[in-house]
Design an enzyme around this catalytic site. Structure first.
Site, PDB file in Angstrom:
ATOM      1  N   GLY A  16      14.987  -0.051   4.607  1.00  0.00           N
ATOM      2  CA  GLY A  16      13.957   0.088   5.633  1.00  0.00           C
ATOM      3  C   GLY A  16      12.578   0.390   5.089  1.00  0.00           C
ATOM      4  O   GLY A  16      12.138  -0.179   4.104  1.00  0.00           O
ATOM      5  N   GLN A  17      11.925   1.315   5.741  1.00  0.00           N
ATOM      6  CA  GLN A  17      10.522   1.632   5.468  1.00  0.00           C
ATOM      7  C   GLN A  17      10.284   1.999   4.005  1.00  0.00           C
ATOM      8  O   GLN A  17       9.326   1.568   3.372  1.00  0.00           O
ATOM      9  CB  GLN A  17      10.088   2.792   6.372  1.00  0.00           C
ATOM     10  CG  GLN A  17       8.613   3.081   6.377  1.00  0.00           C
ATOM     11  CD  GLN A  17       7.804   1.885   6.857  1.00  0.00           C
ATOM     12  OE1 GLN A  17       8.324   1.059   7.614  1.00  0.00           O
ATOM     13  NE2 GLN A  17       6.586   1.771   6.404  1.00  0.00           N
ATOM     14  N   GLU A  18      11.211   2.788   3.489  1.00  0.00           N
ATOM     15  CA  GLU A  18      11.078   3.233   2.100  1.00  0.00           C
ATOM     16  C   GLU A  18      11.009   2.031   1.161  1.00  0.00           C
ATOM     17  O   GLU A  18      10.247   1.998   0.203  1.00  0.00           O
ATOM     18  CB  GLU A  18      12.276   4.106   1.757  1.00  0.00           C
ATOM     19  CG  GLU A  18      12.054   5.021   0.570  1.00  0.00           C
ATOM     20  CD  GLU A  18      13.279   5.875   0.317  1.00  0.00           C
ATOM     21  OE1 GLU A  18      13.531   6.193  -0.834  1.00  0.00           O
ATOM     22  OE2 GLU A  18      13.972   6.200   1.302  1.00  0.00           O
ATOM     23  N   LEU A  57       9.941  -0.977   1.860  1.00  0.00           N
ATOM     24  CA  LEU A  57       8.669  -1.681   1.986  1.00  0.00           C
ATOM     25  C   LEU A  57       7.610  -1.016   1.124  1.00  0.00           C
ATOM     26  O   LEU A  57       6.819  -1.678   0.461  1.00  0.00           O
ATOM     27  CB  LEU A  57       8.211  -1.705   3.451  1.00  0.00           C
ATOM     28  CG  LEU A  57       9.075  -2.569   4.356  1.00  0.00           C
ATOM     29  CD1 LEU A  57       8.616  -2.427   5.798  1.00  0.00           C
ATOM     30  CD2 LEU A  57       9.002  -4.031   3.938  1.00  0.00           C
ATOM     31  N   LEU A  58       7.639   0.318   1.112  1.00  0.00           N
ATOM     32  CA  LEU A  58       6.673   1.041   0.282  1.00  0.00           C
ATOM     33  C   LEU A  58       6.970   0.796  -1.190  1.00  0.00           C
ATOM     34  O   LEU A  58       6.085   0.535  -1.989  1.00  0.00           O
ATOM     35  CB  LEU A  58       6.741   2.552   0.579  1.00  0.00           C
ATOM     36  CG  LEU A  58       6.284   2.960   1.971  1.00  0.00           C
ATOM     37  CD1 LEU A  58       6.540   4.447   2.195  1.00  0.00           C
ATOM     38  CD2 LEU A  58       4.799   2.664   2.157  1.00  0.00           C
TER      39      LEU A  58
END
Ligand code: G3D
Length: 184
Positions: free
Chosen positions: A69-71, A73-74
């Site tokens: 998830g978000q992690e 993408l970073l």
């Protein structure tokens, strides 16, 4: 599976090669690596971050990341220059897909972001469509569409159905990698 590791060693010989294995958690990355490494001594295995591990098999380096998830993408943002050192000299990115996983994050978008990184310009991409033994799994055509692989024009890529539990399909994926090392 001894045959699989023999094939892997034939492919990579004594040259140093770097392979990054990525995929969402539970996709089967560890199981695939296990199939690669079985019967062999894993020389080093260090944890780089909460979701990254580096494994050396003779002169082949496997850098394994769990994307979540978000992690993720970073982590994969091209501006993340601190990751240059991990991306540099990468010859292959292996993306492992859980073939029934229609509802989770779209790993194709994350792959695109990752491949945009300057240090990965020369990388070839092998997609393992894993868990083909599971009922209702997508076939490789469906997965190609799901990942919008046709948009990946700057990197040689190949999609291979497999079942990491039995090892089925893994040698064919490695064979494709071998074809890339001889043509590159
Ligand atoms: P990850 O490293 O990507 O997070 P793992 O994934 O390799 O840990 O695999 C997650 C679970 O999926 C494991 O089950 C593993 O045995 C299973 N698995 C891996 N590949 C296949 C496959 O091809 N077919 C099937 N049916 N299962 C597979 P557990 O129960 O140990 O969590």
């Amino acid at each position: 599976m001894g045959q699989l590791i023999a094939k892997l060693m034939r492919i990579f010989g004594s040259q140093e090669h770097k392979v990054i294995i990525v995929g969402l958690d539970n996709a089967g990355k560890t199981t695939i690596l296990y199939q690669f490494l079985i019967n062999e001594v894993v020389h080093t295995c260090s944890t780089i971050g909460s979701n990254a591990e580096e494994i050396a098999l003779q002169k082949t380096w496997f850098l394994m990341w769990d994307l979540g998830g978000q992690e993720a993408l970073l982590l994969l943002a091209p501006s993340g220059s601190s990751w240059d050192i991990y991306y540099s000299s990468t010859e292959f990115v292996i993306l492992v897909i859980y073939s029934t996983d229609r509802n989770r994050n779209h790993p194709g978008a994350e792959l695109c972001k990752m491949l945009a990184h300057e240090a990965l310009q020369e990388a070839s991409v092998l997609i393992f469509a894993n868990k083909q033994d599971v009922k209702d799994s997508m076939n490789i055509v469906e997965i190609s569409q799901f990942l919008t692989l046709s948009a990946t024009k700057d990197h040689p890529w190949h999609i291979q159905g497999c079942c990491a539990l039995t090892g089925e399909g893994l040698p064919a994926g490695l064979q494709w990698m071998q074809s890339q090392t001889t043509t590159n």
